[in-house]
Write a protein that holds these residues in place. Structure first.
Motif, PDB file in Angstrom:
ATOM      1  N   PHE A  27       0.858  -1.188   0.000  1.00 10.54           N
ATOM      2  CA  PHE A  27       0.000   0.000   0.000  1.00 10.54           C
ATOM      3  C   PHE A  27       0.895   1.240   0.000  1.00 10.54           C
ATOM      4  O   PHE A  27       1.904   1.280   0.706  1.00 10.54           O
ATOM      5  N   LEU A  28       0.508   2.221  -0.811  1.00 13.78           N
ATOM      6  CA  LEU A  28       1.296   3.449  -0.940  1.00 13.78           C
ATOM      7  C   LEU A  28       0.407   4.644  -0.639  1.00 13.78           C
ATOM      8  O   LEU A  28      -0.694   4.757  -1.178  1.00 13.78           O
ATOM      9  N   THR A  29       0.894   5.538   0.203  1.00 14.31           N
ATOM     10  CA  THR A  29       0.140   6.750   0.500  1.00 14.31           C
ATOM     11  C   THR A  29       1.123   7.850   0.895  1.00 14.31           C
ATOM     12  O   THR A  29       2.330   7.737   0.715  1.00 14.31           O
ATOM     13  N   THR A  30       0.584   8.935   1.425  1.00 19.24           N
ATOM     14  CA  THR A  30       1.393  10.062   1.868  1.00 19.24           C
ATOM     15  C   THR A  30       0.738  10.677   3.090  1.00 19.24           C
ATOM     16  O   THR A  30      -0.382  10.281   3.479  1.00 19.24           O
ATOM     17  N   ASP A  31       1.411  11.626   3.711  1.00 20.17           N
ATOM     18  CA  ASP A  31       0.835  12.291   4.874  1.00 20.17           C
ATOM     19  C   ASP A  31       0.101  13.574   4.494  1.00 20.17           C
ATOM     20  O   ASP A  31      -0.803  14.008   5.201  1.00 20.17           O
ATOM     21  N   HIS A  32       0.473  14.189   3.379  1.00 17.91           N
ATOM     22  CA  HIS A  32      -0.167  15.436   2.938  1.00 17.91           C
ATOM     23  C   HIS A  32       0.262  15.726   1.506  1.00 17.91           C
ATOM     24  O   HIS A  32       1.257  15.188   1.026  1.00 17.91           O
ATOM     25  N   GLY A  33      -0.487  16.595   0.846  1.00 18.21           N
ATOM     26  CA  GLY A  33      -0.080  17.061  -0.470  1.00 18.21           C
ATOM     27  C   GLY A  33       0.740  18.339  -0.331  1.00 18.21           C
ATOM     28  O   GLY A  33       1.449  18.535   0.648  1.00 18.21           O
ATOM     29  N   ASN A  34       0.610  19.215  -1.311  1.00 22.35           N
ATOM     30  CA  ASN A  34       1.316  20.504  -1.248  1.00 22.35           C
ATOM     31  C   ASN A  34       0.605  21.517  -2.119  1.00 22.35           C
ATOM     32  O   ASN A  34      -0.283  21.167  -2.908  1.00 22.35           O
ATOM     33  N   ILE A  35       0.994  22.766  -2.001  1.00 17.71           N
ATOM     34  CA  ILE A  35       0.343  23.832  -2.751  1.00 17.71           C
ATOM     35  C   ILE A  35       1.363  24.885  -3.142  1.00 17.71           C
ATOM     36  O   ILE A  35       2.292  25.179  -2.383  1.00 17.71           O
ATOM     37  N   GLU A  36       1.208  25.414  -4.341  1.00 19.73           N
ATOM     38  CA  GLU A  36       1.982  26.585  -4.753  1.00 19.73           C
ATOM     39  C   GLU A  36       1.283  27.803  -4.152  1.00 19.73           C
ATOM     40  O   GLU A  36       0.249  28.252  -4.637  1.00 19.73           O
ATOM     41  N   ALA A  37       1.847  28.288  -3.046  1.00 18.60           N
ATOM     42  CA  ALA A  37       1.206  29.349  -2.277  1.00 18.60           C
ATOM     43  C   ALA A  37       1.717  30.726  -2.668  1.00 18.60           C
ATOM     44  O   ALA A  37       2.828  30.867  -3.193  1.00 18.60           O
ATOM     45  N   LYS A  38       0.912  31.730  -2.382  1.00 13.50           N
ATOM     46  CA  LYS A  38       1.283  33.124  -2.621  1.00 13.50           C
ATOM     47  C   LYS A  38       1.466  33.839  -1.275  1.00 13.50           C
ATOM     48  O   LYS A  38       1.071  33.331  -0.231  1.00 13.50           O
ATOM     49  N   SER A  39       2.017  35.013  -1.332  1.00  8.26           N
ATOM     50  CA  SER A  39       2.350  35.745  -0.114  1.00  8.26           C
ATOM     51  C   SER A  39       1.145  36.475   0.468  1.00  8.26           C
ATOM     52  O   SER A  39       0.428  37.175  -0.247  1.00  8.26           O
ATOM     53  N   TRP A  40       0.893  36.313   1.758  1.00  5.89           N
ATOM     54  CA  TRP A  40       0.118  37.279   2.527  1.00  5.89           C
ATOM     55  C   TRP A  40       1.136  38.287   3.046  1.00  5.89           C
ATOM     56  O   TRP A  40       1.168  39.409   2.614  1.00  5.89           O
ATOM     57  N   ARG A  41       1.973  37.864   3.915  1.00  3.76           N
ATOM     58  CA  ARG A  41       3.199  38.546   4.329  1.00  3.76           C
ATOM     59  C   ARG A  41       3.826  37.726   5.448  1.00  3.76           C
ATOM     60  O   ARG A  41       3.177  36.859   6.044  1.00  3.76           O
ATOM     61  N   SER A  42       5.075  37.981   5.713  1.00  2.00           N
ATOM     62  CA  SER A  42       5.733  37.313   6.832  1.00  2.00           C
ATOM     63  C   SER A  42       5.306  37.952   8.149  1.00  2.00           C
ATOM     64  O   SER A  42       4.956  39.134   8.198  1.00  2.00           O
ATOM     65  N   LEU A  43       5.334  37.160   9.201  1.00  2.00           N
ATOM     66  CA  LEU A  43       5.113  37.714  10.532  1.00  2.00           C
ATOM     67  C   LEU A  43       6.302  38.595  10.907  1.00  2.00           C
ATOM     68  O   LEU A  43       7.441  38.307  10.547  1.00  2.00           O
ATOM     69  N   VAL A  44       6.032  39.656  11.629  1.00  2.00           N
ATOM     70  CA  VAL A  44       7.105  40.588  11.999  1.00  2.00           C
ATOM     71  C   VAL A  44       7.037  40.877  13.494  1.00  2.00           C
ATOM     72  O   VAL A  44       5.980  40.776  14.121  1.00  2.00           O
ATOM     73  N   GLY A  45       8.180  41.241  14.037  1.00  2.00           N
ATOM     74  CA  GLY A  45       8.251  41.700  15.422  1.00  2.00           C
ATOM     75  C   GLY A  45       7.615  40.764  16.413  1.00  2.00           C
ATOM     76  O   GLY A  45       7.879  39.565  16.445  1.00  2.00           O
ATOM     77  N   LYS A  46       6.706  41.322  17.250  1.00  2.00           N
ATOM     78  CA  LYS A  46       6.045  40.542  18.296  1.00  2.00           C
ATOM     79  C   LYS A  46       5.183  39.417  17.731  1.00  2.00           C
ATOM     80  O   LYS A  46       4.872  38.450  18.436  1.00  2.00           O
ATOM     81  N   GLU A  47       4.759  39.517  16.441  1.00  2.00           N
ATOM     82  CA  GLU A  47       3.916  38.474  15.846  1.00  2.00           C
ATOM     83  C   GLU A  47       4.609  37.115  15.830  1.00  2.00           C
ATOM     84  O   GLU A  47       3.955  36.074  15.839  1.00  2.00           O
ATOM     85  N   LYS A  48       5.948  37.128  15.794  1.00  2.00           N
ATOM     86  CA  LYS A  48       6.700  35.880  15.749  1.00  2.00           C
ATOM     87  C   LYS A  48       6.832  35.221  17.118  1.00  2.00           C
ATOM     88  O   LYS A  48       7.172  34.040  17.206  1.00  2.00           O
ATOM     89  N   LEU A  49       6.554  35.980  18.153  1.00  2.00           N
ATOM     90  CA  LEU A  49       6.784  35.507  19.511  1.00  2.00           C
ATOM     91  C   LEU A  49       5.943  34.258  19.805  1.00  2.00           C
ATOM     92  O   LEU A  49       4.726  34.264  19.655  1.00  2.00           O
ATOM     93  N   GLY A  50       6.625  33.180  20.180  1.00  2.00           N
ATOM     94  CA  GLY A  50       5.922  31.963  20.581  1.00  2.00           C
ATOM     95  C   GLY A  50       5.295  31.180  19.459  1.00  2.00           C
ATOM     96  O   GLY A  50       4.337  30.426  19.668  1.00  2.00           O
TER      97      GLY A  50
END
Length: 486
Positions: free
Chosen positions: A385-408
């Motif tokens: 039997f052959l399977t996978t855990d997930h597929g994938n997607i060609e995603a586009k940018s919302w934006r990166s998290l910055v400053g305090k948004e990255k915390l935790g």
């Protein structure tokens, strides 16, 4: 698409008001193995055999698909089947009424398709039918790519409008469309169609995902957490090999399939959502809902795999697990084997777009030991039997998290840029409060956030990743590879 003839047959069979059909077919065309396999691709399961065979198939049928029960007498069924089905007499002559049917009924599907698309306006006798066959056989013109793509689009649109939706057809045909158009560089032409399908899929998840997580695995697994239950229920006493190719999108499976010289039964299952490895591959090897606090590692998977089969009464010495290594003839003295291939997921995370990933996938297919490993497992009488855990997607940018948004945000350890998990709820709430637009395209579960459209927490124009709930990440292949002797 090259099978417009088969597609027309499928459309006609689906036009009846029931999903079970009692069919008499005196010319025997529907009993051909290639025709049965082709109709299966359109969500129609054709079966013939004794009355007992038909009865068993009726009881165990997949209710998402149409079930065709072939018999010499479509009235010879018990009342409960008769009440829930439609009866018809089917003949190849209905599709080729101007031709000598006995001369064409054994032709291969591609040639039948050419004949079907060739306009015949006057009846032809046997000799003239044979001349037409030879004329079309000798023509070397290629199928029109645009026509094939247009028919794929038509099937996808019609299927997504059906009730209930057969997501197996959707997953396969979108994968076929993606595979074709990545190669041609025209994938963007169908971005709107994929978005429309994904929007319908998100509604499907809202309504049915909880039921899918709790579904029975007796007939088939509907989600990764049910794969082991399916194997245990149906093949507990057999030698089983479960192959997991990390990050294998359905369109990549279609590329891989072109090199798989085996017969296979193809089904579509759901990854765990959010579609991160820590949860979804854990769900496969745990054989149950994943734990949030789990730490992803080969040793962890090995232990989960062993514990599951030990709980089913399999001695530990009969269970083994391989991670990113080729199999060897002298190392298969087990009854339950798991094999994980990690390289394709690494290539996915290094890709800027689907064109990059297509090229890297083709390179992986040339070099991987997967095909030799499958051959070796089949040779040693494993059910593979052959399977996978997930597929994938060609995603586009919302934006990166910055400053305090990255915390935790690194609690889960996921590499995904479509999923984050905060250590504290107030950090997540603050992100939402400062960016209210996120609420329309991000799912919030406890301290985790993940995208349901094609955006990412990245500044890159495009990148290939996973971790969200997009249809291309969630609908994944589950393949049973047949031993030719079965």
């Amino acid at each position: 698409m090259e099978n417009s003839f088969i597609y027309q047959i499928a459309k006609d069979l689906k036009s009846y008001h029931t999903k079970v059909l009692r069919v008499e077919n005196s010319d025997g065309f529907l009993k051909r193995k290639d025709i049965i396999a082709a109709l299966k691709n359109f969500g129609i399961d054709v079966v013939s055999g004794t009355n007992l065979d038909l009865r068993i198939h009726y009881e165990l049928r997949n209710e998402e698909e149409y079930c065709v029960l072939l018999s010499d007498d479509n009235t010879g069924f018990l009342p409960d089947i008769t009440a829930n089905s439609s009866a018809l007499i089917w003949s190849l002559e209905h599709y080729f009424n101007f031709l000598h049917v006995p001369s064409i009924k054994e032709l291969d599907i591609k040639l039948l398709n050419k004949i079907f698309k060739h306009e015949v306006i006057i009846p032809l006798n046997k000799a003239d039918t044979i001349k037409l066959i030879e004329k079309l056989r000798s023509e070397s013109h290629a199928e029109n790519e645009d026509e094939q793509e247009n028919q794929l689009v038509q099937i996808i649109k019609e299927t997504v409008a059906d009730v209930p939706i057969n997501w197996n057809i959707i997953a396969r045909d979108i994968a076929e469309l993606i595979k074709r158009t990545i190669k041609k560089g025209t994938l963007n032409k169908y971005a709107e169609l994929i978005t429309e399908v994904n929007e319908v899929f998100q509604t499907e998840l809202e309504v049915n995902y909880k039921h899918i997580k709790n579904s029975s695995a007796v007939k088939k697994p509907k989600i990764v957490s049910k794969v082991l239950d399916y194997l245990a229920f149906n093949y507990l006493n057999d030698k089983i090999a479960l192959i997991v190719v990390d990050g294998l999108a359905y369109w990549q499976y279609l590329l891989l399939k072109e090199r798989l010289n085996v017969e296979a039964t193809e089904q579509t299952i759901y990854s765990w959502i959010p579609s991160i490895t820590q949860l979804s591959r854990q769900a496969i090897f745990r054989g149950a809902n994943p734990f949030v606090e789990y730490k992803q590692a080969p040793a962890s998977e090995k232990k989960l795999w062993e514990n599951y089969w030990i709980s089913k009464g399999i001695p530990k010495h009969q269970i083994t697990y391989f991670h990113s290594e080729s199999l060897e003839e002298n190392n298969l003295n087990y009854s339950k084997i798991a094999v994980v291939y990690k390289e394709l997921d690494d290539k996915m995370h290094s890709s800027d777009d689907y064109k990059d990933l297509y090229d890297l996938t083709m390179n992986w297919i040339e070099k991987t030991s997967l095909f030799n490993d499958i051959e070796l497992l089949i040779k040693n009488n494993f059910k593979v039997f052959l399977t996978t855990d997930h597929g994938n997607i060609e995603a586009k940018s919302w934006r990166s998290l910055v400053g305090k948004e990255k915390l935790g945000t690194n609690k889960s350890g996921s590499r995904s840029e479509r999923h984050i998990e905060y250590t504290d709820t107030w950090l997540k709430d603050e992100l939402f409060n400062n960016n209210p637009e996120l609420r329309s395209f991000v799912v919030s579960e406890e301290n985790a956030l993940y995208f349901k459209n094609n955006l990412s927490f990245s500044n890159k124009d495009t990148l290939v990743t996973h971790g969200g709930a997009h249809v291309l990440e969630v609908l994944i292949p589950f393949i049973e590879i047949k031993n030719n002797e079965e």
